[in-house]
Design an enzyme around this catalytic site. Structure first.
Site, PDB file in Angstrom:
ATOM      1  N   VAL A  99       1.721   5.884   5.407  1.00  0.00           N
ATOM      2  CA  VAL A  99       1.555   7.190   6.046  1.00  0.00           C
ATOM      3  C   VAL A  99       2.789   8.065   5.780  1.00  0.00           C
ATOM      4  O   VAL A  99       2.674   9.244   5.446  1.00  0.00           O
ATOM      5  CB  VAL A  99       1.346   7.028   7.572  1.00  0.00           C
ATOM      6  CG1 VAL A  99       1.301   8.391   8.256  1.00  0.00           C
ATOM      7  CG2 VAL A  99       0.079   6.229   7.868  1.00  0.00           C
ATOM      8  N   ARG A 114       0.857  -1.195   0.000  1.00  0.00           N
ATOM      9  CA  ARG A 114       0.000   0.000   0.000  1.00  0.00           C
ATOM     10  C   ARG A 114       0.889   1.238   0.000  1.00  0.00           C
ATOM     11  O   ARG A 114       2.100   1.143   0.179  1.00  0.00           O
ATOM     12  CB  ARG A 114      -0.840   0.028   1.281  1.00  0.00           C
ATOM     13  CG  ARG A 114       0.031   0.047   2.529  1.00  0.00           C
ATOM     14  CD  ARG A 114      -0.710   0.350   3.813  1.00  0.00           C
ATOM     15  NE  ARG A 114       0.211   0.553   4.907  1.00  0.00           N
ATOM     16  CZ  ARG A 114       0.755  -0.410   5.663  1.00  0.00           C
ATOM     17  NH1 ARG A 114       0.450  -1.673   5.418  1.00  0.00           N
ATOM     18  NH2 ARG A 114       1.580  -0.106   6.636  1.00  0.00           N
TER      19      ARG A 114
END
Ligand code: MV4
Length: 447
Positions: free
Chosen positions: A295, A292
């Protein structure tokens, strides 16, 4: 290129994706839960649909509702952000079957790497150093004991379906191993619906270094160097930086090349992160792949100048990477501080509430990625990230000085935040000298 994208997330990362799309001339469809209704960042999307009540399991995690919004919004692709559905291979597969592009890796690669044991095996087969451990799944306490005696204690029992430190158990000796294996299995079964375990030698006092990779659908794969994420507490990262301090150039090169070999072998495309731990002798070991956007991705954006969200969208739209490995020349030093609505003096307890005063720092090389504003209410329903404060400077010392200056300018009133703790860390000699490991925060701030 896509004309319209649905953003299947909330908060700062939803805003980050909306901003990238706007710059690319792509329309956006946002989704929100009842708790996020009226949030200002939603106004920056072209459309926004409510997908349910505040609880994530009734809204942001509901595949049926997200897909319904995508159909109604008539989008060509979905960006999942991080968390929620971002690493759900089933969701990625549903998107494909609905003819909606999932902006992330193919579901097959995601499922392969989501099996931590399969990922370890793939790493070993491709010359990526792994921690000594079991060859595959350990079926019972007896088998675990045999492996532990072979590799030596202490050992770490990990869940095949785990990740991010969930469901791990340390065993210091044979006596505690049996109970640890049983507990780990029960925990893993409850958390992931899969009680399978594997064993690794427990590497004590490691640093955590991860490599950002990008791969397109035309066979091009590159790394964007590394981030050091050692400054974390209970697997919640607090400060990240790039380049990793005290990493010798040969190790760094070997680690980054190993990361690219692994994602190539997995037929991975889009953005991903290959996680390593580095022991006190500077040896690195593969831990897992995060399939993914993360952050802390802006740290890499600052040192490489590459917009990772735009890269994700272009790759998903089948465009080739527009640069080569040798064009990725890192410049200077970047640091990120996570500003969470938490009270570090109360065991990092969440501190939801309304922000009644907000002053955002600026100036040379300062970036604040955040969806909040004066009057914004931080909900107790989601993670407590308010924003990410980043600096970019020529050297690490200058980056630390710049971050201290920026944190001193930052004013957030109404909720407790991690900003004061970040300031303390930046002033700590062990951090300044980069003589820290992943236990540093817990050892130094025992509250
Ligand atoms: C380890 C380890 C030591 N030895 N594996 C934690 C998160 C998950 N991705 C893997 N983790 C670890 N695996 C072995 N064999 C130490 C950790 C670890 C850790 C890793 C990265 C960042 C922070 C950490 C904090 C505690 C433990």
């Amino acid at each position: 290129m896509f004309k319209r994208i649905l953003v299947a997330n909330r908060g700062e990362i939803a805003l980050r994706v909306i901003r990238a799309c706007r710059e690319m001339g792509i329309e956006t469809v946002a989704v929100f839960s009842e708790a996020d209704r009226g949030a200002a960042y939603l106004e920056l999307a072209d459309e926004a649909y409510c997908i349910g009540p505040p609880k994530s399991s009734d809204s942001y995690l509901r595949i049926d509702r997200v897909i319904s919004a995508a159909e109604i919004g008539n989008v060509q692709a979905i960006h999942p952000g991080y968390g929620f559905l971002a690493e759900n291979a089933h969701f990625a597969e549903v998107c494909r079957s609905c003819n909606i592009e999932f902006i992330g890796p193919p579901h097959e690669a995601m499922a392969l790497l989501g099996d931590k044991n399969a990922a370890r095996k793939l790493a070993r087969e491709n010359g990526v150093p792994t921690v000594p451990g079991s060859d595959g799944v350990v079926r019972d306490e007896k088998e675990a004991l045999a492996v532990a005696q072979r590799i030596g204690f202490p050992v770490l029992i990990k869940a095949v379906a785990g990740g991010g430190g969930r469901g791990m158990r340390v065993a210091l000796d044979g006596k505690s191993l049996e109970a640890a294996v049983r507990q780990a299995e029960v925990e893993a079964e409850a958390a992931f619906g899969n009680g399978e375990l594997y064993l690794e030698k427990y590497i004590e006092h490691p640093r955590h270094v991860e490599v950002q990779v990008l791969a397109d659908q035309h066979g091009n794969a590159v790394h964007l160097w590394e981030r050091d994420c050692t400054m974390q507490r209970r697997h919640q990262k607090l400060i990240e930086e790039s380049p990793a301090p005290r990493l010798d150039p040969a190790t760094r090169q070997a680690m980054c090349e190993a990361a690219v070999r692994l994602i190539r072998a997995a037929n991975y495309t889009n953005a991903g992160t290959v996680e390593f731990i580095v022991d006190r002798h500077g040896k690195f070991y593969f831990i897992e792949v995060n399939a993914r956007i993360q952050v802390e991705h802006p740290v890499t954006e600052l040192v490489t100048g590459i917009d990772l969200i735009k890269a994700q969208i272009r790759i998903a739209a089948n465009e080739p990477l527009w640069f080569r490995q040798e064009d990725v020349q890192p410049r200077g030093h970047a640091i990120e501080c996570r500003i969470n609505a938490e009270d570090p003096s109360k065991g990092f307890r969440p501190s939801p509430g309304t922000i009644h005063r907000l002053i955002v720092p600026g100036g040379f090389g300062v970036r604040f990625d955040s969806h909040v504003h004066t009057g914004y209410t931080v909900s107790a329903h989601y993670d407590s990230l308010i924003g990410k404060l980043l600096v970019h400077q020529p050297t690490r010392d200058e980056a630390i000085a710049s971050m201290k200056r920026a944190l001193a300018e930052l004013r957030i009133e109404g909720v407790k935040t991690t900003a004061p703790l970040c300031e303390e860390i930046l002033n700590h000699p062990a951090f300044v000298e980069a003589r820290v490991d992943t236990t540093f925060i817990e050892r130094t701030w025992t509250s």
